[in-house]
Every structure is written in structure tokens, then in C-alpha cells.
Design a protein around this motif. Structure first.
Motif, PDB file in Angstrom:
ATOM      1  N   LEU A   1      48.653  10.705  43.272  1.00  0.00           N
ATOM      2  CA  LEU A   1      47.451   9.899  43.074  1.00  0.00           C
ATOM      3  C   LEU A   1      47.414   9.243  41.698  1.00  0.00           C
ATOM      4  CD1 LEU A   1      44.769  12.161  44.762  1.00  0.00           C
ATOM      5  CD2 LEU A   1      45.832  10.087  45.663  1.00  0.00           C
ATOM      6  N   LEU A   2      47.892   9.941  40.659  1.00  0.00           N
ATOM      7  CA  LEU A   2      47.830   9.391  39.302  1.00  0.00           C
ATOM      8  C   LEU A   2      48.609   8.082  39.169  1.00  0.00           C
ATOM      9  CD1 LEU A   2      46.782   9.788  36.400  1.00  0.00           C
ATOM     10  CD2 LEU A   2      48.878  11.045  35.937  1.00  0.00           C
ATOM     11  N   PRO A   3      49.891   8.042  39.528  1.00  0.00           N
ATOM     12  CA  PRO A   3      50.580   6.756  39.384  1.00  0.00           C
ATOM     13  C   PRO A   3      50.093   5.685  40.358  1.00  0.00           C
ATOM     14  CG  PRO A   3      52.053   8.393  40.327  1.00  0.00           C
ATOM     15  CD  PRO A   3      50.819   9.109  39.905  1.00  0.00           C
ATOM     16  N   LEU A   4      49.635   6.091  41.540  1.00  0.00           N
ATOM     17  CA  LEU A   4      49.140   5.089  42.495  1.00  0.00           C
ATOM     18  C   LEU A   4      47.837   4.452  42.015  1.00  0.00           C
ATOM     19  CD1 LEU A   4      49.944   6.867  45.875  1.00  0.00           C
ATOM     20  CD2 LEU A   4      51.080   4.863  44.889  1.00  0.00           C
ATOM     21  N   ILE A   5      46.940   5.254  41.487  1.00  0.00           N
ATOM     22  CA  ILE A   5      45.686   4.712  40.951  1.00  0.00           C
ATOM     23  C   ILE A   5      45.967   3.861  39.718  1.00  0.00           C
ATOM     24  CG2 ILE A   5      43.511   5.361  39.826  1.00  0.00           C
ATOM     25  CD1 ILE A   5      43.434   7.759  41.793  1.00  0.00           C
ATOM     26  N   ALA A   6      46.894   4.332  38.873  1.00  0.00           N
ATOM     27  CA  ALA A   6      47.255   3.553  37.680  1.00  0.00           C
ATOM     28  C   ALA A   6      47.880   2.218  38.076  1.00  0.00           C
ATOM     29  CB  ALA A   6      48.216   4.352  36.803  1.00  0.00           C
ATOM     30  N   ALA A   7      48.724   2.216  39.090  1.00  0.00           N
ATOM     31  CA  ALA A   7      49.361   0.971  39.536  1.00  0.00           C
ATOM     32  C   ALA A   7      48.311  -0.017  40.033  1.00  0.00           C
ATOM     33  CB  ALA A   7      50.375   1.264  40.643  1.00  0.00           C
ATOM     34  N   ARG A   8      47.354   0.459  40.785  1.00  0.00           N
ATOM     35  CA  ARG A   8      46.286  -0.422  41.269  1.00  0.00           C
ATOM     36  C   ARG A   8      45.483  -0.979  40.106  1.00  0.00           C
ATOM     37  NH1 ARG A   8      41.064  -0.870  43.175  1.00  0.00           N
ATOM     38  NH2 ARG A   8      40.860  -1.987  45.143  1.00  0.00           N
ATOM     39  N   GLY A   9      45.181  -0.125  39.133  1.00  0.00           N
ATOM     40  CA  GLY A   9      44.445  -0.578  37.957  1.00  0.00           C
ATOM     41  C   GLY A   9      45.215  -1.611  37.152  1.00  0.00           C
ATOM     42  N   LEU A  10      46.528  -1.415  37.037  1.00  0.00           N
ATOM     43  CA  LEU A  10      47.349  -2.394  36.317  1.00  0.00           C
ATOM     44  C   LEU A  10      47.351  -3.734  37.044  1.00  0.00           C
ATOM     45  CD1 LEU A  10      50.405  -0.190  35.263  1.00  0.00           C
ATOM     46  CD2 LEU A  10      48.676  -1.166  33.739  1.00  0.00           C
ATOM     47  N   LEU A  11      47.459  -3.696  38.360  1.00  0.00           N
ATOM     48  CA  LEU A  11      47.438  -4.941  39.129  1.00  0.00           C
ATOM     49  C   LEU A  11      46.107  -5.671  38.988  1.00  0.00           C
ATOM     50  CD1 LEU A  11      49.320  -4.001  42.415  1.00  0.00           C
ATOM     51  CD2 LEU A  11      50.076  -5.550  40.607  1.00  0.00           C
ATOM     52  N   LEU A  12      45.026  -4.905  38.895  1.00  0.00           N
ATOM     53  CA  LEU A  12      43.698  -5.499  38.747  1.00  0.00           C
ATOM     54  C   LEU A  12      43.346  -5.764  37.279  1.00  0.00           C
ATOM     55  CD1 LEU A  12      41.755  -3.377  41.396  1.00  0.00           C
ATOM     56  CD2 LEU A  12      42.616  -5.721  41.608  1.00  0.00           C
ATOM     57  N   ARG A  13      44.276  -5.462  36.381  1.00  0.00           N
ATOM     58  CA  ARG A  13      44.123  -5.684  34.932  1.00  0.00           C
ATOM     59  C   ARG A  13      42.947  -4.919  34.350  1.00  0.00           C
ATOM     60  NH1 ARG A  13      45.260 -11.876  33.661  1.00  0.00           N
ATOM     61  NH2 ARG A  13      45.261 -11.018  31.582  1.00  0.00           N
ATOM     62  N   ARG A  14      42.874  -3.653  34.681  1.00  0.00           N
ATOM     63  CA  ARG A  14      41.851  -2.770  34.134  1.00  0.00           C
ATOM     64  C   ARG A  14      42.422  -2.059  32.911  1.00  0.00           C
ATOM     65  NH1 ARG A  14      39.332  -5.688  37.157  1.00  0.00           N
ATOM     66  NH2 ARG A  14      38.280  -4.978  39.023  1.00  0.00           N
ATOM     67  N   GLY A  15      41.707  -2.071  31.809  1.00  0.00           N
ATOM     68  CA  GLY A  15      42.183  -1.488  30.561  1.00  0.00           C
ATOM     69  C   GLY A  15      42.424   0.007  30.650  1.00  0.00           C
ATOM     70  N   TRP A  16      41.636   0.727  31.438  1.00  0.00           N
ATOM     71  CA  TRP A  16      41.781   2.176  31.548  1.00  0.00           C
ATOM     72  C   TRP A  16      43.099   2.587  32.199  1.00  0.00           C
ATOM     73  CZ3 TRP A  16      42.766   3.616  36.407  1.00  0.00           C
ATOM     74  CH2 TRP A  16      42.295   2.806  37.442  1.00  0.00           C
ATOM     75  N   SER A  17      43.724   1.692  32.925  1.00  0.00           N
ATOM     76  CA  SER A  17      44.895   2.064  33.729  1.00  0.00           C
ATOM     77  C   SER A  17      46.154   2.283  32.904  1.00  0.00           C
ATOM     78  CB  SER A  17      45.157   0.999  34.792  1.00  0.00           C
ATOM     79  OG  SER A  17      45.461  -0.236  34.172  1.00  0.00           O
ATOM     80  N   ARG A  18      46.195   1.762  31.701  1.00  0.00           N
ATOM     81  CA  ARG A  18      47.399   1.912  30.875  1.00  0.00           C
ATOM     82  C   ARG A  18      47.636   3.374  30.501  1.00  0.00           C
ATOM     83  NH1 ARG A  18      48.133   0.509  24.913  1.00  0.00           N
ATOM     84  NH2 ARG A  18      50.379   0.379  24.651  1.00  0.00           N
TER      85      ARG A  18
END
Length: 150
Positions: free
Chosen positions: A69-86
Motif C-alpha cells: 500500500l505504501l508505494p502504491l499510494i505514494a505513486a498515485r500521489g506523485l502522479l497527482l503531484r501531491r507534496g506529501w507523496s514524496r
């Protein structure tokens, strides 16, 4: 949403997503998918193997699925350009490095998997730690405000 609330700024409308951000998201998603597949395989082996493998297979499989779940949620956040995802994306890569090292030390067919994991983790770290990535995600350095940029 009430009139007092303001939506979080979405940087995706301002400019196109940089390629390095898309590549970092793809690598994080790849790791998440690999963990899902590994967890699913452990569950199948646990349920179809002998009774001694049941608890190990189920526990290991569910752990890998939860870790995915951690890398999948982070990947989605990166695609949506969310600052928290880095942050979660960087943590995932740092956690992958010791796993890659242990796979490389094995005297088995795990060595190629260790090489692939090390290359993916290092590449993703380089992409995520590149100075342009925080800018693309709208992350400001400590003590920086919009007014101090002028």
C-alpha cells in the motif's frame, strides 16, 4: 465544502507533469505491484501447501500486501503531484535497499532480483531527490514563503 474552506492548490493545472516525476511514480507503482504479487503468491502457497505453511504463508502474504500500500499510494500521489507523496516514496526506496543487499548476498536465483531491486530503488531515489522534484510537487524548503521568493 463551505465558502471559508479553500481547496488545496493543484499544481497539475499550472504546467505539465515532469517526466522524472512520472518515472518515479512508475517505479514506485512497480514496487507496489511486485509486493502485491509476492504477497498473493505467499497466500496461495500457504493455503495450498501443507498445514505447517499455512500460518507462515498467510502472515507473510498479508504483510507483503499491507506493505504494498505504501508505494502504491505514494505513486498515485506523485502522479497527482501531491507534496506529501514524496516522503512515502523516498521511505519505500530506502527500505528497498537493505532488501536488495540481502538478495545480492544470497547464493541463489535471488541475485538477479537483488540487482533489479537495487537499480530500481537507486534510480527512484535519484529521481525523487532531484532538486526539480520538490518544485514540481509544490514543496517549499524550510523557511521559504511565497514572499521570500520575490
Amino acid at each position: 465544502m463551505s465558502p471559508e474552506q479553500t481547496p488545496t492548490p493543484d499544481t497539475s493545472d499550472a504546467e505539465p507533469r515532469p517526466g522524472r516525476l512520472t518515472a518515479a511514480a512508475a517505479l514506485a507503482a512497480l514496487e507496489g505491484i511486485a509486493l502485491l504479487v509476492g504477497g498473493g503468491a505467499m497466500l496461495v502457497v500457504g493455503f495450498t501447501g501443507d498445514s505447517g505453511d499455512l500460518s507462515t504463508g498467510v502472515t507473510g502474504g498479508l504483510t507483503l500486501i499491507a506493505l504494498a500500500l505504501l508505494p502504491l499510494i505514494a505513486a498515485r500521489g506523485l502522479l497527482l503531484r501531491r507534496g506529501w507523496s514524496r516522503g512515502p516514496a523516498v521511505i519505500t526506496q530506502i527500505m528497498a535497499l537493505p532488501v536488495a543487499y540481502n538478495l545480492l548476498r544470497a547464493d541463489s536465483v535471488a541475485i538477479p532480483a537483488g540487482i533489479v531491486l537495487a537499480v530500481v530503488a537507486i534510480t527512484a531515489l535519484v529521481l525523487l531527490l532531484n532538486p526539480a522534484t520538490p518544485q514540481a510537487l509544490g514543496i517549499q524548503g524550510p523557511g521559504r514563503t511565497e514572499e521570500s521568493k520575490r
